[in-house]
Design an enzyme around this catalytic site. Sequence first.
Site, mmCIF file in Angstrom:
data_model
loop_
_atom_site.group_PDB
_atom_site.id
_atom_site.type_symbol
_atom_site.label_atom_id
_atom_site.label_comp_id
_atom_site.label_asym_id
_atom_site.label_seq_id
_atom_site.Cartn_x
_atom_site.Cartn_y
_atom_site.Cartn_z
ATOM 1 N N CYS A 18 -0.554 4.147 1.914
ATOM 2 C CA CYS A 18 -0.412 4.026 3.378
ATOM 3 C C CYS A 18 1.016 4.339 3.822
ATOM 4 C CB CYS A 18 -0.718 2.609 3.858
ATOM 5 S SG CYS A 18 -2.130 1.803 3.138
ATOM 6 N N ASP A 19 1.992 3.794 3.120
ATOM 7 C CA ASP A 19 3.355 3.758 3.646
ATOM 8 C C ASP A 19 4.375 4.630 2.895
ATOM 9 O OD1 ASP A 19 2.476 1.908 5.471
ATOM 10 O OD2 ASP A 19 3.004 0.186 4.229
ATOM 11 N N CYS A 49 0.838 -1.204 0.000
ATOM 12 C CA CYS A 49 0.000 0.000 0.000
ATOM 13 C C CYS A 49 0.872 1.252 0.000
ATOM 14 C CB CYS A 49 -0.926 -0.002 1.212
ATOM 15 S SG CYS A 49 -2.016 1.423 1.269
#
Length: 348
Positions: free
Chosen positions: A171-172, A168
């Site tokens: 996300c990261d 992701c």
Amino acid sequence: MPEKVVIIGSGPAAWTAAIYAARAALEPLVYEGAATEENRLRGTLPLGQLALTTEVENYPGFPAGDLSAYLLDSLADDKSYLADMHQKEGVSGPELMELMRQQAINFGTRVMTDDIADVDFDARPFHLRALGGDEVEARTVIVATGARANYLGIESEERFKNKGVSACAVCDGALPRFRNKPLVVVGGGDSAVEESDYLSKFASIVYMVHRRDALRASKIMAQRAMENKKIDIVWNSVVDEVLGNDTDGVTGVRLKSTIDDNSRELEISGFFLAIGHTPNTGFLAGKLEMTEKKYLKWTVPFRTNTSVEGVFAAGDVADDYYRQAVTAAGSGCMAALDAERYLAAKGL
Ligand code: NAP
């Protein structure tokens, strides 16, 4: 007495549905999933995909800053260690999930740490069987079991999850360990382009590793990848091994050509997968209508109804397009309201 609402799942869609259902006095029962080794390996442990991420910077209401005092005050005592992870970035995925879970429990939600293994939607009330053997009857069911990111399935990839391996980018991607560093994205679809494009804002260069000589991505997305000077598409290649060590996490990959015997190594700090998702709908095969890719079908526009009256779907299990925590939470709220209105209309 049959349950009024049983919610299956434990990501943002499930907990939001539980919060709304509990506040509507529907006394929801949540099956949050079983804490089994099989679920760990498949990436389907309780609390879902967000529990596998680190900082969440795009969930409204959790700005960057030290929220640890608030978190310590809000989390159950045995979860207080989570607040240590949180210093100055946004809330972490595991914290956010624990907070949502706690919020649902505060309003009276009951939680079973088990999987639902089988359902009978022909029966009224519905009949559900849990992996551990529980049998439950329910007037309505909200399915919020999410989708799991596909991984290549190689051992070294598993070893460096959360140490440079991620599925992701949104996300990261902005984490310090990826900034101004070379990164790899695997895949050739729209997601791979989107993730590469996103990562290129932070990375020194993004190698998009694709197993063929043509992208699967739509023309406009493919063009975006070609025109981005910080994206280098590595054609006809697959990742053979993720390289690294316990201190630094990921430090490289070994690539293998898909057209000859050549292999080579690339130095990188991050390894992102964008090779599709698999919805967690195996236990619903033949029970609810699904798309070709096995996502649950929403059968009424702008509602969370499924093909069975009284069964609703929320979050990534039915949404392969947005796949964000906040959109999942939004559809969880919708599902609870749909269930409440269904029960009222039926006089149940
Ligand atoms: P996808 O279209 O199924 O693409 C998956 C990619 O991963 C393909 O290029 C595939 O290679 C590759 N792949 C699959 N398994 C692999 C493996 N084991 N090893 C190496 N490569 C592997 O999935 P997606 O990109 O997640 O897109 C899903 C859906 O969401 C699509 O309908 C897409 O259009 C949509 N979407 C749209 C947008 C947008 O419009 N902005 C953004 C994201 C997603 P092959 O090509 O060789 O099969």
